[in-house]
Design an enzyme around this catalytic site. Structure first.
Site, PDB file in Angstrom:
ATOM      1  N   ARG A 120       0.902  -1.032  -0.208  1.00  0.00           N
ATOM      2  CA  ARG A 120       0.022   0.116  -0.117  1.00  0.00           C
ATOM      3  C   ARG A 120       0.632   1.109  -0.359  1.00  0.00           C
ATOM      4  NH1 ARG A 120      -3.811  -3.035   3.696  1.00  0.00           N
ATOM      5  NH2 ARG A 120      -4.806  -4.116   2.574  1.00  0.00           N
ATOM      6  N   LYS A 131       3.621  11.966 -10.902  1.00  0.00           N
ATOM      7  CA  LYS A 131       3.143  10.672 -11.868  1.00  0.00           C
ATOM      8  C   LYS A 131       3.816  10.061 -12.270  1.00  0.00           C
ATOM      9  CE  LYS A 131       0.241  14.191 -14.506  1.00  0.00           C
ATOM     10  NZ  LYS A 131       0.424  14.855 -15.732  1.00  0.00           N
ATOM     11  N   GLU A 155      11.491  19.021 -24.479  1.00  0.00           N
ATOM     12  CA  GLU A 155      10.947  19.152 -22.616  1.00  0.00           C
ATOM     13  C   GLU A 155      11.388  20.258 -22.464  1.00  0.00           C
ATOM     14  OE1 GLU A 155       8.211  17.950 -22.088  1.00  0.00           O
ATOM     15  OE2 GLU A 155       8.299  15.363 -23.150  1.00  0.00           O
ATOM     16  N   LYS A 157       8.654  23.365 -13.049  1.00  0.00           N
ATOM     17  CA  LYS A 157       8.654  22.120 -13.055  1.00  0.00           C
ATOM     18  C   LYS A 157       7.849  21.802 -11.367  1.00  0.00           C
ATOM     19  CE  LYS A 157       6.756  17.592 -13.989  1.00  0.00           C
ATOM     20  NZ  LYS A 157       7.098  16.786 -15.189  1.00  0.00           N
ATOM     21  N   GLU A 216      -3.118  18.788 -11.544  1.00  0.00           N
ATOM     22  CA  GLU A 216      -3.434  19.208 -13.136  1.00  0.00           C
ATOM     23  C   GLU A 216      -4.894  19.502 -12.583  1.00  0.00           C
ATOM     24  OE1 GLU A 216      -1.274  17.007 -15.462  1.00  0.00           O
ATOM     25  OE2 GLU A 216      -3.097  17.217 -17.029  1.00  0.00           O
ATOM     26  N   ARG A 227      -1.352  23.013 -14.016  1.00  0.00           N
ATOM     27  CA  ARG A 227      -0.178  21.326 -14.732  1.00  0.00           C
ATOM     28  C   ARG A 227      -0.358  21.725 -16.055  1.00  0.00           C
ATOM     29  NH1 ARG A 227       1.770  16.299 -10.860  1.00  0.00           N
ATOM     30  NH2 ARG A 227       3.268  15.819 -12.703  1.00  0.00           N
ATOM     31  N   ASN A 257       1.637  19.980 -20.667  1.00  0.00           N
ATOM     32  CA  ASN A 257       1.516  19.002 -21.568  1.00  0.00           C
ATOM     33  C   ASN A 257       1.337  19.841 -23.815  1.00  0.00           C
ATOM     34  OD1 ASN A 257       0.690  17.231 -19.883  1.00  0.00           O
ATOM     35  ND2 ASN A 257      -1.324  17.854 -20.069  1.00  0.00           N
ATOM     36  N   HIS A 310       1.737  18.293 -27.191  1.00  0.00           N
ATOM     37  CA  HIS A 310       1.673  17.417 -26.343  1.00  0.00           C
ATOM     38  C   HIS A 310       0.703  15.928 -26.969  1.00  0.00           C
ATOM     39  CE1 HIS A 310       4.540  17.904 -23.133  1.00  0.00           C
ATOM     40  NE2 HIS A 310       4.703  16.129 -23.404  1.00  0.00           N
ATOM     41  N   HIS A 326       0.843  13.889 -29.112  1.00  0.00           N
ATOM     42  CA  HIS A 326       0.195  12.280 -28.724  1.00  0.00           C
ATOM     43  C   HIS A 326      -0.693  11.561 -30.388  1.00  0.00           C
ATOM     44  CE1 HIS A 326       0.882  12.304 -23.723  1.00  0.00           C
ATOM     45  NE2 HIS A 326       1.770  11.966 -24.334  1.00  0.00           N
ATOM     46  N   HIS A 372       9.133  10.048 -27.834  1.00  0.00           N
ATOM     47  CA  HIS A 372       8.380  11.119 -27.112  1.00  0.00           C
ATOM     48  C   HIS A 372       9.037  12.070 -27.133  1.00  0.00           C
ATOM     49  CE1 HIS A 372       5.177  12.556 -24.337  1.00  0.00           C
ATOM     50  NE2 HIS A 372       6.626  13.170 -23.580  1.00  0.00           N
TER      51      HIS A 372
HETATM   52  P1  NAD Z   1      13.537   5.410 -21.592  1.00  0.00           P
HETATM   53  O1  NAD Z   1      13.731   5.460 -20.067  1.00  0.00           O
HETATM   54  O2  NAD Z   1      12.880   4.524 -22.758  1.00  0.00           O
HETATM   55  O3  NAD Z   1      15.579   5.678 -22.044  1.00  0.00           O
HETATM   56  C1  NAD Z   1      15.781   6.290 -22.800  1.00  0.00           C
HETATM   57  C2  NAD Z   1      16.805   4.942 -23.694  1.00  0.00           C
HETATM   58  O4  NAD Z   1      17.991   5.285 -22.894  1.00  0.00           O
HETATM   59  C3  NAD Z   1      16.651   3.331 -22.744  1.00  0.00           C
HETATM   60  O5  NAD Z   1      16.881   2.276 -24.449  1.00  0.00           O
HETATM   61  C4  NAD Z   1      17.056   3.698 -21.976  1.00  0.00           C
HETATM   62  O6  NAD Z   1      17.945   1.516 -21.631  1.00  0.00           O
HETATM   63  C5  NAD Z   1      18.678   4.284 -22.057  1.00  0.00           C
HETATM   64  N1  NAD Z   1      19.223   4.758 -21.434  1.00  0.00           N
HETATM   65  C6  NAD Z   1      18.404   5.659 -19.779  1.00  0.00           C
HETATM   66  N2  NAD Z   1      19.710   6.534 -19.838  1.00  0.00           N
HETATM   67  C7  NAD Z   1      20.840   6.110 -20.226  1.00  0.00           C
HETATM   68  C8  NAD Z   1      22.153   6.415 -19.327  1.00  0.00           C
HETATM   69  N3  NAD Z   1      22.579   7.371 -18.983  1.00  0.00           N
HETATM   70  N4  NAD Z   1      23.489   5.907 -20.716  1.00  0.00           N
HETATM   71  C9  NAD Z   1      23.002   5.563 -22.080  1.00  0.00           C
HETATM   72  N5  NAD Z   1      21.465   4.722 -21.955  1.00  0.00           N
HETATM   73  C10 NAD Z   1      20.445   4.925 -20.936  1.00  0.00           C
HETATM   74  O7  NAD Z   1      13.636   6.492 -22.108  1.00  0.00           O
HETATM   75  P2  NAD Z   1      12.588   8.010 -21.067  1.00  0.00           P
HETATM   76  O8  NAD Z   1      12.796   9.391 -22.757  1.00  0.00           O
HETATM   77  O9  NAD Z   1      13.707   8.738 -20.175  1.00  0.00           O
HETATM   78  O10 NAD Z   1      11.001   7.997 -21.239  1.00  0.00           O
HETATM   79  C11 NAD Z   1       9.987   7.901 -21.822  1.00  0.00           C
HETATM   80  C12 NAD Z   1       8.938   8.013 -20.414  1.00  0.00           C
HETATM   81  O11 NAD Z   1       9.011   8.809 -19.796  1.00  0.00           O
HETATM   82  C13 NAD Z   1       7.574   7.055 -21.301  1.00  0.00           C
HETATM   83  O12 NAD Z   1       7.345   5.997 -21.106  1.00  0.00           O
HETATM   84  C14 NAD Z   1       6.920   8.649 -20.791  1.00  0.00           C
HETATM   85  O13 NAD Z   1       4.854   7.709 -21.096  1.00  0.00           O
HETATM   86  C15 NAD Z   1       7.630   8.731 -19.206  1.00  0.00           C
HETATM   87  N6  NAD Z   1       7.184  10.161 -19.246  1.00  0.00           N
HETATM   88  C16 NAD Z   1       6.525  10.645 -18.051  1.00  0.00           C
HETATM   89  C17 NAD Z   1       6.538  11.890 -16.676  1.00  0.00           C
HETATM   90  C18 NAD Z   1       5.782  11.818 -16.241  1.00  0.00           C
HETATM   91  O14 NAD Z   1       5.354  13.206 -15.589  1.00  0.00           O
HETATM   92  N7  NAD Z   1       5.873  10.910 -15.186  1.00  0.00           N
HETATM   93  C19 NAD Z   1       7.257  12.720 -17.780  1.00  0.00           C
HETATM   94  C20 NAD Z   1       7.412  12.546 -19.658  1.00  0.00           C
HETATM   95  C21 NAD Z   1       7.464  11.308 -20.154  1.00  0.00           C
HETATM   96  N1  GLY Z   2       4.224  15.708 -18.265  1.00  0.00           N
HETATM   97  C1  GLY Z   2       3.863  16.454 -17.558  1.00  0.00           C
HETATM   98  C2  GLY Z   2       3.595  16.645 -16.428  1.00  0.00           C
HETATM   99  O1  GLY Z   2       4.303  15.657 -15.133  1.00  0.00           O
HETATM  100  O2  GLY Z   2       2.395  16.874 -15.587  1.00  0.00           O
END
Ligand code: NAD
Ligand code: GLY
Length: 365
Positions: A122, A144, A186, A228, A238, A242, A246, A249, A253, A267
């Site tokens: 939990r 998030k 971003e 942020k 949000e 917040r 987006n 986005h 998307h 992305h």
């Molecule tokens: P990711 O986590 O897939 O990483 C991208 C690639 O880089 C992967 O292959 C990973 O193994 C590699 N990698 C990571 N760090 C590395 C490093 N230091 N050296 C070498 N390789 C490395 O992609 P991302 O762009 O970091 O994240 C995308 C995700 O984030 C999506 O799922 C998206 O929905 C999510 N997201 C979430 C929020 C939120 O607020 N929670 C906001 C934006 C995006």
């Molecule tokens: N990436 C958008 C948010 O965190 O609200």
């Protein structure tokens, strides 16, 4: 040397530490937050290969125990299957309420590990140690967490704030250029929605950020996190402001959906094209000038990001198909889309008042 940004959320407030070598400080920073010296590290195989020994060495030297759980890299890991596997691994390792989960990776690992931490027993505490530029400026901050389902991206998740974020710019040294560029989109977004001077700084210094200049990277990440943190502190769930995060986005998307969420379009790459489209829409509706549109496009172009769907390999979706993808977005309610529209450079607002005609014209241009 490190910089600290505070996310002011009352009893759930936390610090974001940004600097070179903060990975080596993980044990010292986590110790005051941990009830027991047990940390479960969640990472992916790419990050583990490059950086896990450094993190583990420091934690073990300070007496921390706990498993290092390695998951396959890639968006597919952020799934029910990935969540089940991770929860199983945490439970098998007998991770308990007083222990800590440490998300060590990009947004995929951060979103999945944060969700698992929020669900296990939990809810147990977790720390974000983001290793991509995108995760350092966006996904590790704000709480998030989510997985993707066959119905869409990020539709199953919860808000679960980390106790601490450690952003070590040193780990970006192993990140492929394309991933850096995607994360950079971003960063630009923050300038566009709320800080014209920061956007102007990026126009001058963006190349230094991508080239690996440590001071430029720390500045860009810090300013992004400050923005942020302010937004999240005002509107954690949000309900209002917040949503400005987006920008680009809704378009982005739709482009990701049209390319099957594949490596054809990351992305952040979709966000860059989406930001330019949002500017074109704003221009069509009278909120941004042609010069603003050109300036934003020129900056993404200069940093090697795509700014038009036609630049995506094999892209063939029609405007009507893109609109159909948009209608499946989380931002649809009562059959109407919410758009984030920029007002010039450095300000933005949300509106549901966009006709399908203007949208189609922008998508067709
Ligand atoms: P990711 O986590 O897939 O990483 C991208 C690639 O880089 C992967 O292959 C990973 O193994 C590699 N990698 C990571 N760090 C590395 C490093 N230091 N050296 C070498 N390789 C490395 O992609 P991302 O762009 O970091 O994240 C995308 C995700 O984030 C999506 O799922 C998206 O929905 C999510 N997201 C979430 C929020 C939120 O607020 N929670 C906001 C934006 C995006
Ligand atoms: N990436 C958008 C948010 O965190 O609200």
């Amino acid at each position: 040397m490190s910089e600290t940004v505070r996310v002011s959320l009352g009893e759930r407030a936390y610090d974001i530490l940004i600097g070179e070598g903060v990975l080596g400080e993980a044990a010292a920073r986590i110790a005051p937050l941990a009830r027991r010296k047990v940390v479960a590290i969640i990472t992916d195989e790419n990050v583990a290969r490059a950086h896990l020994p450094t993190l583990e060495k420091g934690l073990r030297a300070a007496g921390f125990k706990g498993p290092a759980i390695m998951l396959p890299p890639g968006e597919e890991t952020k799934s029910f299957k990935g969540l089940e596997h991770l929860c199983g691994a945490l439970l098998t390792a007998e991770i308990d309420r007083g222990d800590m989960v440490l998300a060590f990776g990009g947004g995929v690992i951060g979103d999945l590990a944060g969700l698992a931490a929020g669900l296990i027993k939990r809810g147990i505490d977790f720390v974000q140690v983001p290793t991509t530029l995108l995760a350092q400026v966006d996904s590790s901050v704000g709480g998030k967490t989510a997985i993707n389902t066959k119905e869409g991206k990020n539709l199953v998740g919860l808000f679960h704030q980390p106790r601490l974020v450690l952003a070590d710019v040193g780990v970006l040294g192993t990140l492929p250029l394309r991933e850096l560029q995607a994360g950079y989109a971003e960063i630009v977004k923050y300038g566009l929605i709320g800080d014209a001077a920061f956007f102007a700084w990026l126009e001058k210094n963006g190349a230094r950020v991508l080239d690996g200049d440590t001071a430029a990277r720390i500045h860009a990440i810090k300013r992004s996190c400050e923005m942020k943190a302010d937004i999240v502190a005002t509107d954690e769930r949000e309900g209002g402001i917040r949503a400005l995060l987006n920008l680009g986005h809704t378009f982005g998307h739709a482009l990701e959906a049209a390319t099957g969420y594949s490596s054809r379009l990351l992305h952040g790459e979709a966000v860059a094209i989406g930001c330019v489209m949002a500017y074109e829409l704003s221009h069509a509706l009278g909120y941004a000038s042609q010069a603003d549109v050109a300036r934003v496009r020129a900056h993404f172009d200069a940093l090697g990001l795509k700014t038009r769907p036609a630049e995506i390999a094999g892209f063939s979706a029609t405007p009507r198909e893109l609109i159909a993808h948009m209608m499946h977005d989380k931002k649809v309610s009562d059959g109407r889309l919410t758009f984030v529209l920029p007002k010039g450079i450095g300000a933005a607002f949300t509106t549901r008042d966009v006709s399908e005609g203007s949208l189609e014209r922008v998508l067709a241009s």
